[in-house]
Write an enzyme that holds these catalytic residues in place. Structure first.
Site, short mmCIF file in Angstrom:
data_model
loop_
_atom_site.label_atom_id
_atom_site.label_comp_id
_atom_site.label_asym_id
_atom_site.label_seq_id
_atom_site.Cartn_x
_atom_site.Cartn_y
_atom_site.Cartn_z
N HIS A 40 -6.48 4.32 6.96
CA HIS A 40 -5.35 4.64 7.81
C HIS A 40 -4.63 5.92 7.37
CE1 HIS A 40 -2.91 2.65 4.63
NE2 HIS A 40 -2.00 3.50 5.03
N ASP A 55 -9.81 -1.31 5.92
CA ASP A 55 -8.98 -0.13 5.65
C ASP A 55 -9.45 0.58 4.39
OD1 ASP A 55 -6.96 1.71 5.93
OD2 ASP A 55 -5.41 0.44 5.06
N SER A 78 -0.73 4.40 -0.46
CA SER A 78 -1.95 3.82 0.09
C SER A 78 -3.16 4.51 -0.51
CB SER A 78 -1.98 4.01 1.61
OG SER A 78 -0.98 3.26 2.23
#
EC number: 3.4.21.-
Length: 264
Positions: free
Chosen positions: A67, A116, A214
């Site tokens: 993402h 992801d 992330s």
């Protein structure tokens, strides 16, 4: 950067799908690590600004969250910074490398929340030294509930702040069972924590990954087990951080892209 622009529409759609989830993680309740003690850490940036974390797994490859790519817009040239401790200081150890292409996991389009994960191929190979080293994937077993793990990143220390930490930080979190994470009082299936995911946090909600990190690593007992993916809010006990577990299917996919490593 034709590869980059070809994915822009898809990741805008994915971004909209994920807006109710905090998918840009940072470190809450941690402490600064000794400078350059985590030489595998990568900062994915554009315009000199940190966007996501990542892990150097090969001289020319970084592993991160899929993402992260939707945060770039057409025409931007993202880079990867290796060998950093401070994001702002002009450290001699830093290597800034251009990105050749992004390779998200093949089934991320059908199930973005549970796939992801993404490979980033660098334009040129990193120069390995004491400040820039690879972190090898050796995870062979699933994580048991109660396991203590460490998460590393440049994220904000305050869940109400959007400003990343200037220096690299780390926090210890505890793995929770999927049954608990999918229960009504926790995530209630939104998202559903699959066998390819794991959640980890703190009973008091004081230790967590949240905004800006992330793609960073979850390391348990010295083994690289997962990467930061997302979670609702930050530092909330019943909304622990969500991680993409480096299961066999992901490891097979990674190896298929890296072997032979530099011919693509």
């Amino acid at each position: 950067m034709t590869k980059f622009s070809s994915f822009s529409l898809f990741f805008l759609i994915v971004g909209a799908y994920m807006t109710h989830v905090c998918f840009n993680m940072e470190i809450i309740g941690g402490k600064e690590v000794s400078p350059h003690s985590r030489p595998f850490m990568a900062s994915i940036q554009y315009g000199g600004h940190h966007v996501c974390g990542g892990v150097l797994i090969d001289p020319q490859w970084v592993l991160t969250a899929a993402h992260c790519q939707y945060r770039f817009t057409k025409g931007q040239s993202p880079t990867v910074v290796l060998g950093a401790h401070s994001l702002s200081k002009n450290e001699a150890s830093k290597q800034t490398l251009e990105i050749k292409k992004f390779i998200p996991f093949s089934r991320v389009t059908s199930d973005p929340q549970s796939n992801d994960i993404m490979l980033v191929k660098l334009q040129t190979a990193a120069k390995l030294n004491k400040h820039v080293k690879m972190l090898h994937i050796r995870s062979k077993t699933s994580l048991r509930s109660g396991t203590k793990c460490k998460v590393t990143g440049w994220g904000a220390t305050d869940p109400d702040s959007l400003r990343p930490s200037d220096t690299l930080r780390e926090v210890t979190v505890t793995v929770l069972s999927r049954k608990l994470c999918n229960s009504q009082s926790y995530y209630n299936g939104d998202p559903f924590i699959t066998k390819d995911m794991v959640c980890a946090g703190d009973a008091k909600g004081q230790k967590d990954s949240c905004k800006g990190d992330s793609g960073g690593p979850l390391i348990c007992k010295g083994v690289f087990h997962a990467i930061v993916s997302g979670g609702h809010e930050c530092g909330v006990a019943t909304k622990p951080g969500i991680y993409t577990l480096l299961t066999k299917k992901y490891q097979t996919w990674i190896k298929s892209n890296l072997v032979p490593p530099h011919t693509n």
